[in-house]
Design a protein around this motif. Structure first.
Motif, PDB file in Angstrom:
ATOM      1  N   LEU A 101       0.861  -1.176   0.000  1.00 19.04           N
ATOM      2  CA  LEU A 101       0.000   0.000   0.000  1.00 19.04           C
ATOM      3  C   LEU A 101       0.897   1.226   0.000  1.00 19.04           C
ATOM      4  O   LEU A 101       1.671   1.437   0.937  1.00 19.04           O
ATOM      5  CB  LEU A 101      -0.918   0.013   1.227  1.00 19.04           C
ATOM      6  N   GLY A 102       0.828   2.029  -1.057  1.00 20.58           N
ATOM      7  CA  GLY A 102       1.590   3.270  -1.155  1.00 20.58           C
ATOM      8  C   GLY A 102       0.675   4.456  -0.905  1.00 20.58           C
ATOM      9  O   GLY A 102      -0.384   4.564  -1.529  1.00 20.58           O
ATOM     10  N   ILE A 103       1.085   5.337  -0.010  1.00 21.10           N
ATOM     11  CA  ILE A 103       0.258   6.476   0.379  1.00 21.10           C
ATOM     12  C   ILE A 103       0.979   7.773   0.031  1.00 21.10           C
ATOM     13  O   ILE A 103       2.095   8.004   0.513  1.00 21.10           O
ATOM     14  CB  ILE A 103      -0.071   6.420   1.884  1.00 21.10           C
ATOM     15  N   CYS A 104       0.378   8.596  -0.802  1.00 23.37           N
ATOM     16  CA  CYS A 104       0.905   9.902  -1.212  1.00 23.37           C
ATOM     17  C   CYS A 104       2.293   9.724  -1.839  1.00 23.37           C
ATOM     18  O   CYS A 104       2.402   9.245  -2.953  1.00 23.37           O
ATOM     19  CB  CYS A 104       0.905  10.860  -0.018  1.00 23.37           C
ATOM     20  N   TYR A 105       3.356  10.098  -1.139  1.00 23.59           N
ATOM     21  CA  TYR A 105       4.721   9.836  -1.621  1.00 23.59           C
ATOM     22  C   TYR A 105       4.877   8.360  -1.994  1.00 23.59           C
ATOM     23  O   TYR A 105       5.547   8.033  -2.989  1.00 23.59           O
ATOM     24  CB  TYR A 105       5.703  10.243  -0.521  1.00 23.59           C
ATOM     25  N   GLY A 106       4.279   7.474  -1.208  1.00 25.61           N
ATOM     26  CA  GLY A 106       4.395   6.050  -1.479  1.00 25.61           C
ATOM     27  C   GLY A 106       3.782   5.650  -2.810  1.00 25.61           C
ATOM     28  O   GLY A 106       4.335   4.817  -3.536  1.00 25.61           O
ATOM     29  N   MET A 107       2.648   6.241  -3.160  1.00 22.53           N
ATOM     30  CA  MET A 107       2.048   5.984  -4.468  1.00 22.53           C
ATOM     31  C   MET A 107       2.954   6.518  -5.575  1.00 22.53           C
ATOM     32  O   MET A 107       3.159   5.865  -6.604  1.00 22.53           O
ATOM     33  CB  MET A 107       0.681   6.663  -4.540  1.00 22.53           C
ATOM     34  N   GLN A 108       3.522   7.697  -5.356  1.00 26.52           N
ATOM     35  CA  GLN A 108       4.398   8.283  -6.365  1.00 26.52           C
ATOM     36  C   GLN A 108       5.662   7.451  -6.551  1.00 26.52           C
ATOM     37  O   GLN A 108       6.173   7.313  -7.671  1.00 26.52           O
ATOM     38  CB  GLN A 108       4.731   9.719  -5.961  1.00 26.52           C
ATOM     39  N   LEU A 109       6.159   6.862  -5.461  1.00 24.95           N
ATOM     40  CA  LEU A 109       7.322   5.985  -5.558  1.00 24.95           C
ATOM     41  C   LEU A 109       6.998   4.749  -6.387  1.00 24.95           C
ATOM     42  O   LEU A 109       7.788   4.338  -7.248  1.00 24.95           O
ATOM     43  CB  LEU A 109       7.793   5.584  -4.162  1.00 24.95           C
ATOM     44  N   LEU A 110       5.835   4.125  -6.138  1.00 22.22           N
ATOM     45  CA  LEU A 110       5.414   2.990  -6.955  1.00 22.22           C
ATOM     46  C   LEU A 110       5.422   3.364  -8.435  1.00 22.22           C
ATOM     47  O   LEU A 110       5.892   2.607  -9.290  1.00 22.22           O
ATOM     48  CB  LEU A 110       4.005   2.547  -6.553  1.00 22.22           C
ATOM     49  N   CYS A 111       4.904   4.548  -8.711  1.00 19.54           N
ATOM     50  CA  CYS A 111       4.786   5.029 -10.088  1.00 19.54           C
ATOM     51  C   CYS A 111       6.149   5.148 -10.766  1.00 19.54           C
ATOM     52  O   CYS A 111       6.386   4.565 -11.829  1.00 19.54           O
ATOM     53  CB  CYS A 111       4.047   6.364 -10.094  1.00 19.54           C
ATOM     54  N   VAL A 112       7.059   5.900 -10.166  1.00 16.80           N
ATOM     55  CA  VAL A 112       8.324   6.182 -10.853  1.00 16.80           C
ATOM     56  C   VAL A 112       9.227   4.956 -10.905  1.00 16.80           C
ATOM     57  O   VAL A 112       9.991   4.800 -11.859  1.00 16.80           O
ATOM     58  CB  VAL A 112       9.057   7.380 -10.224  1.00 16.80           C
ATOM     59  N   ARG A 113       9.152   4.062  -9.900  1.00 15.45           N
ATOM     60  CA  ARG A 113       9.957   2.848  -9.960  1.00 15.45           C
ATOM     61  C   ARG A 113       9.460   1.911 -11.057  1.00 15.45           C
ATOM     62  O   ARG A 113      10.185   1.010 -11.483  1.00 15.45           O
ATOM     63  CB  ARG A 113       9.946   2.119  -8.609  1.00 15.45           C
ATOM     64  N   ALA A 114       8.217   2.127 -11.514  1.00 16.07           N
ATOM     65  CA  ALA A 114       7.663   1.336 -12.616  1.00 16.07           C
ATOM     66  C   ALA A 114       7.783   2.074 -13.948  1.00 16.07           C
ATOM     67  O   ALA A 114       7.163   1.681 -14.936  1.00 16.07           O
ATOM     68  CB  ALA A 114       6.200   1.001 -12.341  1.00 16.07           C
ATOM     69  N   GLY A 115       8.572   3.157 -13.959  1.00 16.83           N
ATOM     70  CA  GLY A 115       8.810   3.883 -15.201  1.00 16.83           C
ATOM     71  C   GLY A 115       7.811   4.984 -15.500  1.00 16.83           C
ATOM     72  O   GLY A 115       7.812   5.535 -16.605  1.00 16.83           O
ATOM     73  N   GLY A 116       6.954   5.313 -14.531  1.00 14.53           N
ATOM     74  CA  GLY A 116       5.991   6.390 -14.723  1.00 14.53           C
ATOM     75  C   GLY A 116       6.618   7.753 -14.468  1.00 14.53           C
ATOM     76  O   GLY A 116       7.822   7.879 -14.256  1.00 14.53           O
ATOM     77  N   SER A 117       5.791   8.790 -14.466  1.00 10.27           N
ATOM     78  CA  SER A 117       6.292  10.147 -14.262  1.00 10.27           C
ATOM     79  C   SER A 117       5.340  10.938 -13.388  1.00 10.27           C
ATOM     80  O   SER A 117       4.175  10.568 -13.199  1.00 10.27           O
ATOM     81  CB  SER A 117       6.481  10.863 -15.611  1.00 10.27           C
ATOM     82  N   LEU A 118       5.861  12.058 -12.844  1.00  8.79           N
ATOM     83  CA  LEU A 118       5.117  12.892 -11.913  1.00  8.79           C
ATOM     84  C   LEU A 118       5.078  14.337 -12.381  1.00  8.79           C
ATOM     85  O   LEU A 118       6.030  14.836 -12.996  1.00  8.79           O
ATOM     86  CB  LEU A 118       5.780  12.872 -10.523  1.00  8.79           C
ATOM     87  N   TYR A 119       3.982  15.008 -12.063  1.00  8.21           N
ATOM     88  CA  TYR A 119       3.956  16.463 -12.146  1.00  8.21           C
ATOM     89  C   TYR A 119       4.634  17.000 -10.885  1.00  8.21           C
ATOM     90  O   TYR A 119       4.340  16.562  -9.769  1.00  8.21           O
ATOM     91  CB  TYR A 119       2.527  16.991 -12.192  1.00  8.21           C
ATOM     92  N   ALA A 120       5.525  17.963 -11.052  1.00 10.66           N
ATOM     93  CA  ALA A 120       6.197  18.558  -9.896  1.00 10.66           C
ATOM     94  C   ALA A 120       5.236  19.405  -9.070  1.00 10.66           C
ATOM     95  O   ALA A 120       5.302  19.432  -7.845  1.00 10.66           O
ATOM     96  CB  ALA A 120       7.382  19.402 -10.353  1.00 10.66           C
ATOM     97  N   ASP A 121       4.330  20.108  -9.740  1.00 11.23           N
ATOM     98  CA  ASP A 121       3.355  20.979  -9.078  1.00 11.23           C
ATOM     99  C   ASP A 121       2.076  20.924  -9.899  1.00 11.23           C
ATOM    100  O   ASP A 121       1.888  21.691 -10.835  1.00 11.23           O
ATOM    101  CB  ASP A 121       3.894  22.411  -8.994  1.00 11.23           C
ATOM    102  N   VAL A 122       1.213  19.978  -9.552  1.00 16.19           N
ATOM    103  CA  VAL A 122       0.061  19.677 -10.396  1.00 16.19           C
ATOM    104  C   VAL A 122      -0.845  20.885 -10.597  1.00 16.19           C
ATOM    105  O   VAL A 122      -1.417  21.068 -11.674  1.00 16.19           O
ATOM    106  CB  VAL A 122      -0.724  18.471  -9.827  1.00 16.19           C
TER     107      VAL A 122
END
Length: 234
Positions: A101-122
Motif C-alpha cells: 500500500l503506497g500512500i501519497c509519496y508512497g504511491m508516487q514511488l510505486l509510479c516512478v519505480r515502474a517507469g511512470g512520471s510525476l507532475y512537480a506541481d500539479v
C-alpha cells in the motif's frame, strides 16, 4: 498470529520519524506494525522484506526522479538516504511479490519505480486542476473510482470523499499499473497493479480512519504469510 506489516520511515535531522496514525490504522485492521529502518544495500532490504508479510510506504517529501517541472518552494526534496532505502526496500518487496500500500509519496514511488512520471506541481501544470495542497487551502473533495477496479471492490462504492495534502501528482502510472481513481478535475488519485497486489492512493486514508484499505492489505498479508508457510513445508 497477526501478519507483520512493514512501514518505511522518514529520516530527518538524523532521526527516524513516522506519524503514529499509520501504526494505529494497521493495528485496527488486525495487523502488527513493524517500523523499518533505512537500508543501504539490497542484502539488508531483502533481510527486512523476508520478515514481513506486507508493506506500507507512507507520505513524504518531494520525489525528483521521473519528475516533470520543478518542485514548488513549499516542498523539499526527499532525503537521498531515504530515497535510496525506500527504493531498495520496494524493489525487494516487488521481487517477493509482497502486497503493498503506497500512500501519497508512497504511491508516487510505486509510479516512478515502474517507469511512470510525476507532475512537480500539479496545480501549476494541469489546466483546471483544483487546489490539492493543504498548505494552499485544499479541502476534502470527491473522487471518482473506476468501476471494476480493485479499489472499487474494496470500497464497494464509485464515489468517495478524500483529503488532499500534495503538490506533486502522478502524470503516467507506469508499467503494469492502471489508474483506479481520479479527482473531479481529472487528477490521478489512485493507481493499482493489474493483479491488485499493489494499491497506491494520493490521499491519506490513515488520517480519515478509512480502514478498508488497511483491512485489505492485512488480508492480503495474511494470505501471503499462509502461502509462504505452506510452501516451506513442501
Amino acid at each position: 498470529m497477526k501478519p507483520l506489516i512493514g512501514i518505511t520511515t522518514s529520516f530527518e535531522d538524523g532521526k527516524y520519524r513516522l506519524d503514529h496514525t499509520y501504526v494505529s490504522a494497521v493495528n485496527e485492521a488486525g495487523g502488527q506494525s513493524v517500523l523499518l529502518p533505512l537500508v543501504s544495500n539490497g542484502e539488508e532490504a531483502a533481510q527486512l522484506c523476508g520478515q514481513i508479510h506486507g508493506l506500507i510506504i507512507p507520505g513524504g517529501p518531494g520525489i525528483v526522479v521521473g519528475m516533470v517541472g520543478s518542485l514548488p518552494a513549499q516542498l523539499r526534496a526527499v532525503n537521498p538516504r531515504r530515497w535510496e532505502s525506500d527504493s531498495l526496500i520496494l524493489d525487494s518487496a516487488v521481487e517477493r511479490n509482497l502486497p503493498i500500500l503506497g500512500i501519497c509519496y508512497g504511491m508516487q514511488l510505486l509510479c516512478v519505480r515502474a517507469g511512470g512520471s510525476l507532475y512537480a506541481d500539479v496545480e501549476k501544470q494541469v489546466e483546471a486542476a483544483s487546489v490539492h495542497s493543504e498548505k494552499r487551502g485544499a479541502q476534502n473533495h470527491p473522487v471518482d473510482i473506476v468501476p471494476g477496479s480493485h479499489l472499487a471492490r474494496i470500497w464497494e462504492s464509485d464515489l468517495s470523499m478524500v483529503n488532499s495534502r500534495h503538490f506533486q501528482a502522478v502524470r503516467d502510472a507506469g508499467t503494469d499499473y492502471t489508474v483506479s481513481a481520479r479527482g473531479t478535475d481529472g487528477v490521478i488519485e489512485a493507481i493499482e497493479r493489474t493483479d491488485g497486489m499493489h494499491i497506491g492512493v494520493q490521499f491519506h486514508p490513515e488520517r480519515m480512519r478509512m480502514g478498508s484499505l488497511f483491512r485489505n492489505l492485512t488480508l492480503q498479508a495474511t494470505n501471503y504469510r499462509d502461502a509462504s508457510r505452506r510452501a516451506a513445508l513442501t
